[in-house]
Design a protein around this motif. Structure first.
Motif, PDB file in Angstrom:
ATOM      1  N   TYR A  33      -7.298   2.276   0.698  1.00 20.16           N
ATOM      2  CA  TYR A  33      -6.098   1.828   0.002  1.00 20.16           C
ATOM      3  C   TYR A  33      -5.535   2.923  -0.891  1.00 20.16           C
ATOM      4  O   TYR A  33      -6.202   3.907  -1.201  1.00 20.16           O
ATOM      5  CB  TYR A  33      -6.370   0.553  -0.803  1.00 20.16           C
ATOM      6  CG  TYR A  33      -7.228   0.750  -2.034  1.00 20.16           C
ATOM      7  CD1 TYR A  33      -6.639   0.895  -3.301  1.00 20.16           C
ATOM      8  CD2 TYR A  33      -8.612   0.782  -1.954  1.00 20.16           C
ATOM      9  CE1 TYR A  33      -7.429   1.062  -4.436  1.00 20.16           C
ATOM     10  CE2 TYR A  33      -9.397   0.948  -3.073  1.00 20.16           C
ATOM     11  CZ  TYR A  33      -8.798   1.093  -4.320  1.00 20.16           C
ATOM     12  OH  TYR A  33      -9.575   1.267  -5.435  1.00 20.16           O
ATOM     13  N   ARG A  34      -4.273   2.715  -1.274  1.00 21.32           N
ATOM     14  CA  ARG A  34      -3.586   3.586  -2.223  1.00 21.32           C
ATOM     15  C   ARG A  34      -2.528   2.743  -2.922  1.00 21.32           C
ATOM     16  O   ARG A  34      -2.209   1.639  -2.482  1.00 21.32           O
ATOM     17  CB  ARG A  34      -2.937   4.775  -1.519  1.00 21.32           C
ATOM     18  CG  ARG A  34      -1.789   4.401  -0.594  1.00 21.32           C
ATOM     19  CD  ARG A  34      -1.249   5.586   0.159  1.00 21.32           C
ATOM     20  NE  ARG A  34      -0.121   5.193   1.016  1.00 21.32           N
ATOM     21  CZ  ARG A  34       0.414   5.976   1.918  1.00 21.32           C
ATOM     22  NH1 ARG A  34      -0.067   7.198   2.130  1.00 21.32           N
ATOM     23  NH2 ARG A  34       1.434   5.561   2.649  1.00 21.32           N
ATOM     24  N   PHE A  35      -1.995   3.275  -4.006  1.00 21.31           N
ATOM     25  CA  PHE A  35      -0.909   2.610  -4.707  1.00 21.31           C
ATOM     26  C   PHE A  35       0.388   3.341  -4.399  1.00 21.31           C
ATOM     27  O   PHE A  35       0.454   4.562  -4.502  1.00 21.31           O
ATOM     28  CB  PHE A  35      -1.162   2.575  -6.219  1.00 21.31           C
ATOM     29  CG  PHE A  35      -2.316   1.685  -6.577  1.00 21.31           C
ATOM     30  CD1 PHE A  35      -2.144   0.318  -6.661  1.00 21.31           C
ATOM     31  CD2 PHE A  35      -3.573   2.216  -6.793  1.00 21.31           C
ATOM     32  CE1 PHE A  35      -3.210  -0.518  -6.972  1.00 21.31           C
ATOM     33  CE2 PHE A  35      -4.640   1.395  -7.106  1.00 21.31           C
ATOM     34  CZ  PHE A  35      -4.459   0.026  -7.197  1.00 21.31           C
ATOM     35  N   HIS A  45      -1.226   3.798 -13.169  1.00 20.51           N
ATOM     36  CA  HIS A  45      -1.141   2.779 -12.123  1.00 20.51           C
ATOM     37  C   HIS A  45      -1.724   1.457 -12.576  1.00 20.51           C
ATOM     38  O   HIS A  45      -2.835   1.393 -13.077  1.00 20.51           O
ATOM     39  CB  HIS A  45      -1.886   3.227 -10.860  1.00 20.51           C
ATOM     40  CG  HIS A  45      -1.112   4.194 -10.043  1.00 20.51           C
ATOM     41  ND1 HIS A  45       0.094   3.881  -9.484  1.00 20.51           N
ATOM     42  CD2 HIS A  45      -1.364   5.464  -9.704  1.00 20.51           C
ATOM     43  CE1 HIS A  45       0.549   4.915  -8.827  1.00 20.51           C
ATOM     44  NE2 HIS A  45      -0.321   5.895  -8.946  1.00 20.51           N
ATOM     45  N   THR A  47      -2.629  -2.531 -11.185  1.00 20.12           N
ATOM     46  CA  THR A  47      -3.286  -2.988  -9.966  1.00 20.12           C
ATOM     47  C   THR A  47      -2.493  -4.131  -9.371  1.00 20.12           C
ATOM     48  O   THR A  47      -3.031  -5.151  -9.014  1.00 20.12           O
ATOM     49  CB  THR A  47      -4.739  -3.393 -10.257  1.00 20.12           C
ATOM     50  OG1 THR A  47      -4.731  -4.299 -11.350  1.00 20.12           O
ATOM     51  CG2 THR A  47      -5.593  -2.195 -10.575  1.00 20.12           C
ATOM     52  N   LEU A  52       0.259  -2.068  -3.682  1.00 18.25           N
ATOM     53  CA  LEU A  52      -0.926  -1.692  -2.935  1.00 18.25           C
ATOM     54  C   LEU A  52      -0.602  -1.533  -1.453  1.00 18.25           C
ATOM     55  O   LEU A  52       0.093  -2.360  -0.865  1.00 18.25           O
ATOM     56  CB  LEU A  52      -1.973  -2.793  -3.119  1.00 18.25           C
ATOM     57  CG  LEU A  52      -3.376  -2.561  -2.621  1.00 18.25           C
ATOM     58  CD1 LEU A  52      -4.031  -1.413  -3.375  1.00 18.25           C
ATOM     59  CD2 LEU A  52      -4.195  -3.834  -2.829  1.00 18.25           C
ATOM     60  N   GLY A  94     -12.273   9.324   0.215  1.00 21.00           N
ATOM     61  CA  GLY A  94     -11.900   8.855  -1.110  1.00 21.00           C
ATOM     62  C   GLY A  94     -13.087   8.356  -1.890  1.00 21.00           C
ATOM     63  O   GLY A  94     -14.242   8.654  -1.570  1.00 21.00           O
ATOM     64  N   THR A  95     -12.781   7.552  -2.891  1.00 21.48           N
ATOM     65  CA  THR A  95     -13.787   7.005  -3.793  1.00 21.48           C
ATOM     66  C   THR A  95     -14.125   5.582  -3.375  1.00 21.48           C
ATOM     67  O   THR A  95     -13.233   4.730  -3.291  1.00 21.48           O
ATOM     68  CB  THR A  95     -13.250   7.001  -5.239  1.00 21.48           C
ATOM     69  OG1 THR A  95     -12.836   8.329  -5.567  1.00 21.48           O
ATOM     70  CG2 THR A  95     -14.310   6.524  -6.214  1.00 21.48           C
ATOM     71  N   PRO A 120     -14.236  -1.142  -0.516  1.00 25.57           N
ATOM     72  CA  PRO A 120     -12.901  -0.593  -0.747  1.00 25.57           C
ATOM     73  C   PRO A 120     -13.017   0.922  -0.915  1.00 25.57           C
ATOM     74  O   PRO A 120     -14.021   1.421  -1.433  1.00 25.57           O
ATOM     75  CB  PRO A 120     -12.470  -1.247  -2.060  1.00 25.57           C
ATOM     76  CG  PRO A 120     -13.751  -1.540  -2.774  1.00 25.57           C
ATOM     77  CD  PRO A 120     -14.778  -1.809  -1.697  1.00 25.57           C
ATOM     78  N   LEU A 122     -10.577   4.021  -2.373  1.00 22.19           N
ATOM     79  CA  LEU A 122      -9.345   4.580  -2.915  1.00 22.19           C
ATOM     80  C   LEU A 122      -9.182   5.957  -2.291  1.00 22.19           C
ATOM     81  O   LEU A 122      -9.973   6.872  -2.543  1.00 22.19           O
ATOM     82  CB  LEU A 122      -9.404   4.685  -4.436  1.00 22.19           C
ATOM     83  CG  LEU A 122      -8.184   5.329  -5.103  1.00 22.19           C
ATOM     84  CD1 LEU A 122      -6.902   4.566  -4.783  1.00 22.19           C
ATOM     85  CD2 LEU A 122      -8.396   5.424  -6.604  1.00 22.19           C
ATOM     86  N   THR A 124      -8.265   9.591  -1.481  1.00 24.82           N
ATOM     87  CA  THR A 124      -7.905  10.785  -2.246  1.00 24.82           C
ATOM     88  C   THR A 124      -7.417  11.916  -1.359  1.00 24.82           C
ATOM     89  O   THR A 124      -6.770  12.837  -1.838  1.00 24.82           O
ATOM     90  CB  THR A 124      -9.110  11.286  -3.080  1.00 24.82           C
ATOM     91  OG1 THR A 124     -10.210  11.529  -2.189  1.00 24.82           O
ATOM     92  CG2 THR A 124      -9.510  10.263  -4.129  1.00 24.82           C
ATOM     93  N   ILE A 166      -9.235  -6.715  -6.995  1.00 25.63           N
ATOM     94  CA  ILE A 166      -8.114  -6.007  -7.610  1.00 25.63           C
ATOM     95  C   ILE A 166      -7.492  -6.873  -8.714  1.00 25.63           C
ATOM     96  O   ILE A 166      -7.197  -6.388  -9.805  1.00 25.63           O
ATOM     97  CB  ILE A 166      -7.050  -5.616  -6.548  1.00 25.63           C
ATOM     98  CG1 ILE A 166      -7.590  -4.516  -5.649  1.00 25.63           C
ATOM     99  CG2 ILE A 166      -5.740  -5.214  -7.187  1.00 25.63           C
ATOM    100  CD1 ILE A 166      -7.683  -3.153  -6.286  1.00 25.63           C
TER     101      ILE A 166
END
Length: 177
Positions: A33-35, A45, A47, A52, A94-95, A120, A122, A124, A166
């Motif tokens: 996912y990303r924002f 950011h 949530t 999202l 990502g994380t 999940p 995030l 990067t 989230i």
């Protein structure tokens, strides 16, 4: 440097290193996912589900959409396996967050059951080249779009668990403001 080497090698294949639990093949995956950047986004950011986006990929053999997932192998811990599968199939890293849950589901291609774990992630970094680029498409979409097109009910449940986490995080952030 290690990631750059990994994206250029072929995906792991075969079942000889796969983990099993009481006859169920263990699979792990991620909801990348990303924002979205919007003009109304706060400087830090939030949530908000509307901001999202999640990343789905096509199956190797059909246009069915799903989250990246694959076999958890005996030489990996669960988070390494989830990260590897996501990088191989979707070309992102990502994380990782906390495990969203576990699901028992029937294989579509075999008459067996799998035990699936989802995390999940995030995102990067998104690579232009990755091991399964030639056999999969990846598409960023909203949560609602993902819920509509995702081919697996257990992955939709994982998406709902992710959205709940989230929302819980957003509520905690509001308490501190």
């Amino acid at each position: 440097m290690l990631i750059n080497k990994l994206v250029s090698i072929p995906s792991r294949s075969g079942r000889h290193l796969q983990r099993y639990n009481r006859g169920c093949r263990l699979v792990v995956g991620c909801i990348p996912y990303r924002f979205r950047e919007t003009e109304t986004s706060p400087p830090i950011h939030g949530t908000v589900i509307e901001e999202l986006e999640v990343l789905l990929i096509t199956s190797q053999k059909s246009p069915r959409m799903m989250f990246p997932k694959g076999g958890w192998e005996i030489d990996e811990d669960i988070k390494l396996a989830a990260t590897r599968e996501t990088m191989e199939e979707a070309g992102v890293v990502g994380t990782l967050g906390d495990k969203l849950g576990e699901w028992i589901f029937k294989s579509r291609s075999r008459d067996t059951f799998h035990e699936g774990y989802m995390f999940p992630m995030l995102v990067t970094e998104e690579f232009d080249v990755w091991p399964e680029k030639n056999v999969r498409r990846r598409i960023w979409m909203t949560v609602n779009e993902a819920r509509e097109v995702c081919a697996h009910s257990w992955m939709k449940e994982a998406l709902d668990a992710f959205c709940s986490s989230i929302h819980a995080s957003a509520n905690k952030e509001k308490e501190f403001l």
